[in-house]
Design a protein around this motif. Structure first.
Motif, short mmCIF file in Angstrom:
data_model
loop_
_atom_site.label_atom_id
_atom_site.label_comp_id
_atom_site.label_asym_id
_atom_site.label_seq_id
_atom_site.Cartn_x
_atom_site.Cartn_y
_atom_site.Cartn_z
N LEU A 55 0.81 -1.22 0.00
CA LEU A 55 0.00 0.00 0.00
C LEU A 55 0.84 1.27 0.00
O LEU A 55 0.30 2.37 0.05
N ALA A 56 2.15 1.13 -0.10
CA ALA A 56 3.03 2.30 -0.26
C ALA A 56 3.26 2.60 -1.73
O ALA A 56 3.89 3.60 -2.07
N THR A 91 1.26 7.85 2.21
CA THR A 91 0.71 6.95 1.19
C THR A 91 -0.04 5.80 1.85
O THR A 91 -1.19 5.51 1.49
N VAL A 92 0.57 5.14 2.81
CA VAL A 92 -0.06 3.98 3.44
C VAL A 92 -1.25 4.39 4.32
O VAL A 92 -2.32 3.79 4.27
N VAL A 95 -3.42 7.97 1.66
CA VAL A 95 -3.70 7.82 0.24
C VAL A 95 -4.29 6.45 -0.07
O VAL A 95 -5.28 6.35 -0.82
N ALA A 96 -3.75 5.38 0.50
CA ALA A 96 -4.27 4.04 0.23
C ALA A 96 -5.73 3.89 0.64
O ALA A 96 -6.54 3.40 -0.17
N PRO A 97 -6.12 4.30 1.86
CA PRO A 97 -7.55 4.20 2.18
C PRO A 97 -8.42 5.04 1.24
O PRO A 97 -9.51 4.61 0.84
N SER A 138 -1.05 12.29 9.03
CA SER A 138 -1.75 11.26 8.25
C SER A 138 -3.03 10.82 8.95
O SER A 138 -4.04 10.56 8.30
N LYS A 139 -3.01 10.75 10.26
CA LYS A 139 -4.19 10.32 11.00
C LYS A 139 -5.24 11.42 11.07
O LYS A 139 -6.43 11.14 11.06
#
Length: 177
Positions: A55-56, A91-92, A95-97, A138-139
Motif C-alpha cells: 500500500l506504499a 501513502t499507506v 492515500v491508500a484508504p 496522516s491520522k
C-alpha cells in the motif's frame, strides 16, 4: 453473515480483528503486503480470500482494489494498514484508504483506523507535497476523510476509530494491555 475486507491483516490489530470476525462466522478477506507475510498456516483456511499488495505503491494499491473487487461488494471494509515511522506514512495511512474507497464498490460500512495522535496533526497540506508529513498528520487527514465520506455517501456508514495504544509490533511492548 457479512463479507468484510481487513487491510494490514498479517499481524497486530488487523490480524486479531480478522480472526475475531471469521470466528464469529463472517466471510473475511484479508490484505497482506505480500504472501510471505502469511506466517500462520492454520489461519489460511479461515479466510474467504487473501489479497496482496504494498500500500506504499500506487500501482499496487490499484491492484489490491482489483483483487478485492473479485469477491463482490463488501459489507464492510476496515482500513487498518498503517505505518508509524516511514517515508511512506502518508501513502499507506491516507492515500491508500482514499484510493481503495474510490476504486472499490461502495460498501455498507467503512472503518478507518485513526489515532488520538490526530489531535496534533497539521492541516498544512504543503507538508503532504514536501514529504514532511508525520504520522499525526496522516491520522488527521484520514479522520477528516472518514467524516467527509460519512456526510457525503448516503447509505454508507463511515467511521474513524481510535483503538488506543496497544501492545502490537507498531504500538510497542510498552503499550498498556
Amino acid at each position: 453473515m457479512a463479507l468484510i475486507l481487513v487491510t494490514g491483516a498479517s499481524s497486530g490489530l488487523g490480524h486479531n480483528t480478522a480472526k475475531a470476525l471469521a470466528d464469529n462466522g463472517h466471510d473475511v478477506v484479508i490484505h497482506v503486503r505480500n504472501s510471505a507475510r502469511l506466517t500462520d498456516t492454520d489461519d489460511t483456511a479461515r479466510w474467504k480470500g487473501v489479497v496482496t499488495g504494498d500500500l506504499a505503491k500506487l500501482d499496487e494499491i490499484r491492484g489490491v482494489a482489483r483483487q478485492a473487487s473479485r469477491f463482490g461488494r463488501f459489507d464492510a471494509v476496515i482500513h487498518n494498514a498503517g505505518v508509524l515511522h516511514s517515508p511512506e506514512v502518508v501513502t499507506v495511512n491516507t492515500v491508500a484508504p482514499y484510493m481503495l474507497t474510490a476504486l472499490m464498490d461502495k460498501p455498507a460500512r467503512l472503518i478507518y483506523l485513526s489515532s488520538s495522535m490526530h489531535r496534533t496533526g497539521s492541516t498544512d497540506l504543503r507538508r503532504l507535497t514536501s514529504g514532511t508529513a508525520s504520522y499525526d498528520d496522516s491520522k488527521l487527514w484520514v479522520t477528516t476523510f472518514a467524516l467527509a465520506v460519512a456526510s457525503r455517501w448516503e447509505g454508507t456508514s463511515s467511521h474513524a476509530v481510535d483503538p488506543g495504544w496497544v501492545p502490537t509490533r507498531m504500538g510497542g511492548a510498552g503499550a498498556p494491555t
